[in-house]
Design a protein around this motif. Structure first.
Motif, PDB file in Angstrom:
ATOM      1  N   GLU A 131       0.822  -1.211   0.000  1.00  0.00           N
ATOM      2  CA  GLU A 131       0.000   0.000   0.000  1.00  0.00           C
ATOM      3  C   GLU A 131       0.855   1.260   0.000  1.00  0.00           C
ATOM      4  N   LEU A 132       2.139   1.123   0.338  1.00  0.00           N
ATOM      5  CA  LEU A 132       3.034   2.287   0.337  1.00  0.00           C
ATOM      6  C   LEU A 132       3.477   2.653  -1.072  1.00  0.00           C
ATOM      7  N   THR A 133       3.300   1.742  -2.047  1.00  0.00           N
ATOM      8  CA  THR A 133       3.803   1.989  -3.393  1.00  0.00           C
ATOM      9  C   THR A 133       2.932   3.009  -4.099  1.00  0.00           C
ATOM     10  N   SER A 134       3.482   3.572  -5.181  1.00  0.00           N
ATOM     11  CA  SER A 134       2.816   4.668  -5.888  1.00  0.00           C
ATOM     12  C   SER A 134       1.947   4.186  -7.029  1.00  0.00           C
ATOM     13  N   GLY A 135       2.045   2.919  -7.403  1.00  0.00           N
ATOM     14  CA  GLY A 135       1.278   2.411  -8.527  1.00  0.00           C
ATOM     15  C   GLY A 135       1.958   2.559  -9.862  1.00  0.00           C
ATOM     16  N   GLN A 136       3.215   3.063  -9.865  1.00  0.00           N
ATOM     17  CA  GLN A 136       3.925   3.212 -11.136  1.00  0.00           C
ATOM     18  C   GLN A 136       4.379   1.869 -11.676  1.00  0.00           C
ATOM     19  N   GLN A 137       4.581   0.885 -10.792  1.00  0.00           N
ATOM     20  CA  GLN A 137       4.899  -0.468 -11.264  1.00  0.00           C
ATOM     21  C   GLN A 137       3.596  -1.259 -11.379  1.00  0.00           C
ATOM     22  N   ASP A 138       3.509  -2.110 -12.407  1.00  0.00           N
ATOM     23  CA  ASP A 138       2.294  -2.874 -12.628  1.00  0.00           C
ATOM     24  C   ASP A 138       2.292  -4.142 -11.774  1.00  0.00           C
ATOM     25  N   ILE A 139       1.182  -4.888 -11.875  1.00  0.00           N
ATOM     26  CA  ILE A 139       1.008  -6.083 -11.037  1.00  0.00           C
ATOM     27  C   ILE A 139       2.010  -7.167 -11.390  1.00  0.00           C
ATOM     28  N   LYS A 140       2.475  -7.194 -12.663  1.00  0.00           N
ATOM     29  CA  LYS A 140       3.473  -8.197 -13.056  1.00  0.00           C
ATOM     30  C   LYS A 140       4.783  -7.969 -12.305  1.00  0.00           C
TER      31      LYS A 140
ATOM     32  N   PHE B 231       5.161  -6.764  -9.247  1.00  0.00           N
ATOM     33  CA  PHE B 231       5.045  -7.248  -7.873  1.00  0.00           C
ATOM     34  C   PHE B 231       4.926  -8.772  -7.833  1.00  0.00           C
ATOM     35  N   SER B 232       4.338  -9.377  -8.881  1.00  0.00           N
ATOM     36  CA  SER B 232       4.267 -10.840  -8.923  1.00  0.00           C
ATOM     37  C   SER B 232       5.661 -11.441  -9.019  1.00  0.00           C
ATOM     38  N   ARG B 233       6.508 -10.843  -9.900  1.00  0.00           N
ATOM     39  CA  ARG B 233       7.888 -11.338 -10.017  1.00  0.00           C
ATOM     40  C   ARG B 233       8.659 -11.105  -8.724  1.00  0.00           C
ATOM     41  N   MET B 234       8.415  -9.970  -8.086  1.00  0.00           N
ATOM     42  CA  MET B 234       9.091  -9.650  -6.835  1.00  0.00           C
ATOM     43  C   MET B 234       8.718 -10.666  -5.754  1.00  0.00           C
ATOM     44  N   ARG B 235       7.417 -10.987  -5.645  1.00  0.00           N
ATOM     45  CA  ARG B 235       6.964 -11.942  -4.617  1.00  0.00           C
ATOM     46  C   ARG B 235       7.510 -13.341  -4.904  1.00  0.00           C
ATOM     47  N   GLN B 236       7.555 -13.730  -6.191  1.00  0.00           N
ATOM     48  CA  GLN B 236       8.093 -15.048  -6.546  1.00  0.00           C
ATOM     49  C   GLN B 236       9.563 -15.152  -6.158  1.00  0.00           C
ATOM     50  N   THR B 237      10.315 -14.067  -6.389  1.00  0.00           N
ATOM     51  CA  THR B 237      11.732 -14.078  -6.043  1.00  0.00           C
ATOM     52  C   THR B 237      11.919 -14.226  -4.533  1.00  0.00           C
ATOM     53  N   ILE B 238      11.129 -13.473  -3.753  1.00  0.00           N
ATOM     54  CA  ILE B 238      11.237 -13.556  -2.293  1.00  0.00           C
ATOM     55  C   ILE B 238      10.850 -14.952  -1.820  1.00  0.00           C
ATOM     56  N   THR B 239       9.795 -15.530  -2.448  1.00  0.00           N
ATOM     57  CA  THR B 239       9.332 -16.864  -2.041  1.00  0.00           C
ATOM     58  C   THR B 239      10.385 -17.925  -2.315  1.00  0.00           C
ATOM     59  N   HIS B 240      11.047 -17.820  -3.476  1.00  0.00           N
ATOM     60  CA  HIS B 240      11.995 -18.862  -3.876  1.00  0.00           C
ATOM     61  C   HIS B 240      13.379 -18.677  -3.271  1.00  0.00           C
TER      62      HIS B 240
END
Length: 991
Positions: A498-507, A509-518
């Protein structure tokens, strides 16, 4: 209720028995219901079969009656003389005998109706397209029954019977047809229905309904090929099936019969709703009976089980009383044993001390830490005992005490946490203490480490944030609030994204979450939104804390605001790669993009073009209006170039007034010419520079990849050479690179190198072309003309090397040599003789006009300044910037005379004739073609105090025109070729 094994076994046997009885009762009732339903269904089947036979006989009667009429008339027509009148009379006389069920119509061999037994206008109507006519075209005597259709004239719902009519000799006379009214059959069927649930239908074997009751109108000619009856007909001509009607969607038992040797099927259906109602009534009665039976079985089952349970419970209660006392004793012993086991395996010291300070209970941990002492003084050193004694007294006084004490244990300073809990008797008096002691040395270290970590967390300059495994914020540090603007209570419990500005798309954040998960780690840059709404860029690093099972427990994020740093880097990058004035890519960025486009074009196998653009007349704008206006012009040029090219193309500024355009992915060859012409056209339009208007043009060189070159540097060089040729050809044009340009460029480079040595090697020569006074015929002046005696190429004229000299700057040395040589020779020619010296425009533009040096040289030769005439071109004065004006004016101030060369050859201006105080005007010989114009120019010059020299006089006719116009001087091959200084000196002596 009892739960013993015996009770459960009894209950299981009872349930099995009762269930078998219930199943038996159910089976008997079901068999009775099934038998009743089967008998009812069989009765309905027999009823519909009898009904179908009756309807079949009725339909056959109608068909046979109609066919008898067809056969009778067919035979009558066959024996009677065949004429249309005979047939018409025969049918019209018998029309009343058929009633309303059908009538007779006769068709001739061509399908036209010629007679009918009913008074309808069918004569002359063609029925050649009807199936009942076409079926009788082949020889034979078969009855044909058509599909249902509407009458062409009567519009009545009909089906047709037809027979072929032949003469006694076998000739085809026509077709006799009996249209049968299907609606009459429908009425017959409707009257034959015994009840509302009965349906009767006559169907053609093609699947079309001829008549049906009920719903005759809705079903006439309806196709029922998809019905179950039609499918059953394919396997058997008669039968009875249970089906759902495709017309009213009701379930019926239907019997069908195909009429013998006829394409007709009779169906009779009877609804099985009554059967269902009877079955439901029987089923209801049977269900009630079964329910009562089940209820009785259940009641008997419950009563039996309850009796058995009560008996068993009494027996169990007696047994329980017997074992209670022994079990209680065993449990007490076991409980004490377990408490001892627990105390011995606790990681802390557990003990009990009485008021005499004697230990009456000690666990195993006590012996490991304090040894085997039986009282407190034996266990503790004197100093520690003295420290502990006040706490002990307070505990015996009834106070629960907790404190920490430091003790040396095997050379290591340890910290123990001690707790004393008073034990009271029934009167409330303290009779002893429960003692708990724990070595908290490691805990203390962890607390210190935790304090240090907290201190770092609270005072770090980086923002820190701790989230749970789902990304929900658990904690933030002060730096976080300072960077984001949010207080801790405003973000705790919120999701971190919720702190983000929305300039990055959902893809993203999906790649970011996958990297953190793996990997458990992520580092990168992301845009956040400040509480005030501003967006700022942070460098963010995520680390994951895992639990003992390897599952993500916490995420720790560290971030720094790098907005200003990025802006500075961006500014530095832009300064390094873009032109600060126009915002276009600079030379560095251009070279990089050119290499990229070359690779891309090679990969995609598409050609690419490089345009090299040089602005014509830009220097004049800079010199006349100033550099500020020049900067405005360059910006507008950049904008116009962008408007001419495609979005995929690159426009760059290399410096000064040089621009380049990369045209990538050229699918059509004509695209290059179209874009180049657009650029030339838009550059030729006037530029509005504040309150001034400027006019320039462009010279464009074009080099193609891969046709001309595949290397970036070579492609740039070739485009530059092509641009140079465009300038030479007159400017405001474009030129493609050609191989000869490379040769010419190579020759120019060689020539420039040789020209630098020409002065040292004394290869330059000076010739003089005499200038005669046309009135006296005497030579009064001469024009000094330079030649280069090249050791290999022979004698070269100025046009072959002056341009190279100007481009390389050698012209300055050459110009100085020409003036010195001309002044030296002028001194030899005698006082009063004048020598004209040509000065390049380059010399005036680049401060190569040394007036003071020339005056000193003339003084050294004892020559007056006016003995030297400086020739300048008309184009130089048209340029007329401040520096040029000052340098030309310095010649006038030094009393040197000025001659204007090529007057009338370009855009002549009368203003600068007065402004620069011209002494001589050299007239182009092209004006001799118009004597009146020639006279006007000479007259104008004389009125301005300017003498006129005519150039390139080659014929007597030109000389006559010039003398008639009043021209003062003349030169050209008519008077003689350029000659050396000795020959001119001899000419002057002998004239």
């Amino acid at each position: 209720m009892s739960t013993s094994d015996a009770y459960r076994r009894f209950r299981r046997r009872l349930l099995v028995t009762m269930s078998m009885l219930a199943l038996l009762a159910t089976a008997v009732v079901a068999w009775q219901l099934l038998s009743s339903a089967r008998d009812r269904e069989q009765a309905i089947r027999q009823q519909t079969q009898h009904y179908a036979r009756a309807i079949e006989a009725q339909v056959l009667s109608t068909i046979q009656l109609s066919d008898i009429a067809l056969l009778g008339f067919s035979n009558a027509i066959k024996v009677a003389p065949y004429t249309p009148q005979t047939v018409d009379g025969l049918l019209s006389s018998r029309g009343a005998m058929f009633g309303n069920s059908f009538w007779i119509t006769f068709l001739d061999p061509n399908g036209f109706a010629i007679a009918s037994s009913r008074d309808i206008p069918v004569k002359g109507i063609s029925y050649v397209d009807r199936d009942y006519f076409r079926a009788q075209l082949k020889p034979g005597n078969q009855l044909y029954i058509s599909e249902p259709t509407r009458g062409r004239i009567s519009k009545t719902k009909l089906f047709f019977l037809s027979r072929r009519v032949e003469s006694a000799k076998g000739d085809f006379l026509g077709v006799i047809v009996a249209p049968i009214d299907a609606s009459r059959l429908g009425e017959t069927f409707e009257n034959s229905r015994l009840s509302d649930d009965v349906t009767i239908a006559l169907i053609h074997t093609t699947g079309k309904v001829i008549a049906r009751a009920p719903l005759f109108e809705e079903t006439f000619n309806r196709d029922i090929k998809d019905s179950n009856i039609y499918r059953a007909l394919q396997t058997s001509p008669t039968g009875t099936i249970e089906t759902i009607s495709p017309i009213d969607k009701r379930s019926r038992i239907a019997s069908y019969r195909k009429l013998p040797n006829l394409p007709l099927v009779v169906t009779v259906g009877s609804s099985n709703v009554g059967l269902a109602l009877i079955s439901q009534r029987h089923l209801l009665i049977a269900g009630v009976a079964l329910f009562l039976i089940f209820l009785l079985i259940a009641a008997a089952n419950i009563f039996t089980l309850h009796s058995y349970a009560a008996s068993e419970e009494r027996e169990q209660r007696i047994r329980a009383l017997y074992v209670t006392s022994a079990e209680t004793e065993r449990k007490l012993a076991y409980s004490e044993q377990r408490l001892r086991l627990i105390a011995d395996n606790l990681p802390i010291v557990i003990a009990y001390i009485n008021r005499d300070e004697q230990y009456t209970f000690k666990n195993r941990r006590f012996a490991e830490i304090y040894g085997t002492g039986d009282n407190l003084q034996q266990v503790l050193p004197p100093a520690i005992y003295a420290e502990t004694k006040p706490f002990l007294d307070r505990a015996f006084a009834g106070e629960t005490i907790s404190f920490e004490r430091h003790i040396d244990r095997e050379g290591r300073l340890c910290c123990d946490a001690i707790s004393y809990v008073p034990d009271r008797d029934e009167n409330g008096n303290v009779i002893g203490l429960f003692v708990m002691a724990e070595d908290i040395s490691e805990r203390k270290k962890h607390e210190e480490s935790s304090k240090l970590a907290t201190l770092m967390y609270e005072n770090a300059s980086e923002g820190m944030m701790v989230t749970d495994a789902d990304g929900r914020i658990l904690s933030v540090n002060p730096a976080f609030s300072r960077i984001s603007g949010y207080a801790p209570d405003e973000v705790l419990g919120h999701l971190s994204y919720e702190l983000t500005s929305g300039q990055q798309d959902i893809k993203f954040f999906s790649r970011m979450r996958q990297t953190i998960t793996h990997t458990g780690y992520w580092e990168g840059e992301i845009w956040h939104q400040h509480k005030n709404g501003d967006h700022y860029l942070v460098s963010l690093r995520f680390n994951t804390v895992f639990d003992d099972h390897g599952n993500a427990l916490r995420h720790v994020a560290l971030f720094t605001d790098i907005t200003k740093k990025k802006a500075t880097e961006e500014a530095i990058w832009k300064q390094a790669n873009f032109d600060t004035l126009t915002g276009l890519p600079n030379r560095r960025m251009f070279n990089d993009r050119l290499r990229q486009e070359i690779k891309k074009s090679a990969r995609d196998q598409l050609p690419m073009a490089l345009l090299f653009i040089d602005l014509d007349g830009f220097k004049a704008v800079n010199d006349n209006l100033g550099h500020d206006f020049g900067d405005i012009l360059l910006k507008q040029v950049a904008d116009r170039l962008h408007q001419c090219v495609r979005n995929t193309d690159t426009v760059a500024r290399l410096g000064g007034d040089e621009f380049t355009v990369i045209l990538s992915e050229l699918k059509e060859p004509g695209d290059v010419v179209r874009i180049v012409q657009d650029i030339l056209h838009t550059l030729a339009k006037p530029f509005q520079l504040k309150h001034e208007l400027a006019q320039i043009s462009g010279s464009i060189g074009i080099a193609l990849f891969p046709d001309d070159a595949t290397d970036a540097e070579i492609l740039i060089k070739y485009a530059d050479q092509a641009m140079y040729l465009a300038k030479q050809q007159g400017r405001n044009r474009f030129s493609y690179f050609a191989p000869f340009m490379q040769e010419a460029s190579k020759m120019r480079i060689e020539l420039a190198n040789e020209l630098r040595n020409a002065l040292k090697n004394k290869e330059l020569r000076l010739l003089f072309q005499p200038i005669r006074n046309l009135a006296t015929g005497k030579v009064q002046m001469a024009e000094a003309l330079i030649r280069w005696q090249h050791p290999l190429r022979g004698l070269l004229k100025p046009a072959e090397f002056i341009g190279v000299a100007e481009n390389t700057g050698v012209i300055e040395s050459i110009g100085e040599w020409v003036f010195q040589e001309a002044a030296t020779q002028a001194a030899e020619f005698g006082n009063g003789f004048q020598v004209c010296v040509n000065k390049s425009a380059w010399q005036f533009r680049h401060e190569a006009v040394g007036v003071d040096h020339w005056l000193a040289l003339l003084k050294q030769q004892a020559l007056p300044p006016h003995s030297m005439i400086i020739e300048v071109t008309e184009s130089l004065l048209l340029e007329a910037n401040r520096e040029v004006v000052e340098r030309v004016q310095s010649l006038r101030d030094a009393n040197m005379q000025i001659s204007l060369d090529d007057f009338g050859h370009g855009y002549s201006s009368l203003n600068f004739l007065k402004r620069f105080k011209i002494d001589f005007l050299k007239l182009d010989t092209s004006f001799t073609e118009n004597q009146a114009l020639c006279e006007a120019i000479v007259s104008m010059a004389h009125k301005l105090g300017i003498r006129v020299i005519a150039e390139k006089i080659e014929t007597e006719a030109q000389l006559e025109i010039l003398m008639a116009a009043g021209c003062d001087f003349g030169q050209g091959y008519l008077f003689g070729e350029p000659i050396s200084a000795p020959k001119l000196h001899h000419l002057l002596i002998t004239q």
